[in-house]
Scaffold this active site. Structure first.
Site: not given
Length: 355
Positions: A168, A245, A340
């Site tokens: 990520r 998310s 995130e």
């Protein structure tokens, strides 16, 4: 006109959370041939430009954004030849929908992206945090990107190694240096998908974990699992204002991984050697309940342990809710979550969420 410039556009309407103040200058680009026109405009304005794809992974400040905001509407998929290893090269415009790309390549009998079905957003956003799900990541298939380098003032081509793709993350994450324009992927012609490494997906197809099935079947199973969690945009009227998310799956120490495995947590191992656990599992373990209110207009989803917005939500309230979850998960598990989502616009320092 393929480039439209407007001022004072409310960015709430450009994001899936429907939160955020206005953009001082808002540019919509339909044709990559006109990107040079945007460069000339941006260089005459204060602040580094902010690029929005589908607005599905961002929280815009209540104060809005004083620097220029570019919305990429560029679309197109071109099958551009064959790689040295026999894989099919696919060139994609940055503004193209990722979900549409997965449907397209699966329909052409190509494997390598089938587990990414249903993820919202544009293809150009995918390398920024090396988007991944259910055992596949963009780094598995990305060959190169073409981008505008604002530091050099010219177009550049970066191969996958130069993109610094990790879990990520990438060289693009948190940097305003590059604007991604086109991407090239290499996919294999295959009647079978990648191995099904996630139990929920395998159970949906009633096959053992590790099985390979036709890519279209794998994609349908992943989409069903995602819908069941409310992780597909538009699948739940009540939870429609979402970014999916909110938190990264945190990396675990060996001791934490052993403890969580013993507790029945979904501990997954990634190609970079890390062991990580689902942030939603930690959120549930910390005592948060589905539908539970966290701040004005912000609550836990009714379907999955993630955060969603309702009437009355604000960027300040959403960051408050993020901080509440971070603190309680840390107190209950000793594991610190990190957001995130990208925080876009003009943020007072006091409203920056904990990390």
């Amino acid at each position: 006109m393929s480039m439209r410039v407007t001022r004072g556009v409310p960015l709430a309407g450009e994001t899936t959370l429907a939160i955020g103040g206005p953009a001082a200058v808002f540019v919509e680009l339909q044709d990559l041939a006109d990107f040079g026109e945007f460069v000339a405009l941006a260089e005459a304005l204060p602040g580094a430009p902010t690029v929005l794809g589908a607005g599905s992974n961002v929280l815009v400040s209540d104060a809005g954004c004083s620097s220029p905001v570019l919305r990429m509407h560029t679309e197109g998929v071109r099958f551009s030849g064959e790689a040295a290893d026999g894989r099919v090269l696919v060139e994609v415009q940055a503004g193209h929908s990722l979900h549409d790309l997965v449907d397209t390549v699966v329909g052409h009998g190509l494997a390598g992206m089938e587990m990414l079905v249903g993820i919202p957003g544009t293809v150009g956003a995918t390398p920024v945090q090396n988007v991944g799900a259910y055992g596949q990541e963009i780094s598995d298939t990305l060959i190169e990107v073409t981008a505008w380098d604002w530091a050099l003032g010219r177009r550049v081509t970066l191969d996958a190694a130069a993109c610094g793709l990790g879990h990520r993350t990438s060289v693009f994450k948190g940097s305003g240096r590059w604007t991604l324009l086109t991407l090239v992927f290499a996919l294999r012609k295959d009647e079978l998908s990648a191995p099904l490494t996630y139990r929920q997906v395998a159970e949906r197809l009633d096959v053992p974990v590790g099985s390979r099935v036709p890519p279209a079947e794998a994609a349908r199973a992943v989409l069903d699992v995602r819908r069941g969690k409310g992780m597909v945009l538009g699948c739940s009227a009540a939870d429609r204002r979402t970014v999916g998310s909110v938190f990264f799956s945190p990396e675990l120490t060996p001791a934490q991984a052993r403890w969580l495995h013993g507790e029945g947590a979904p501990v997954n191992h990634f190609p970079d050697g890390s062991a990580r656990v689902s942030a939603s599992w930690l959120t549930r373990r910390a005592g948060f309940v589905l539908g539970g209110r966290l701040a004005e207009g912000v609550r836990v989803s009714y379907l999955h342990h993630t955060l969603v917005a309702d009437e009355g939500a604000s960027a300040a309230g959403f960051t408050e809710a993020v901080d509440v979850v971070v603190r309680r998960v840390l107190e209950c598990t000793g594991i610190r979550l990190a957001p995130e989502i990208d925080f876009v616009g003009d943020w007072p320092q006091r409203l920056r969420p904990a990390s």
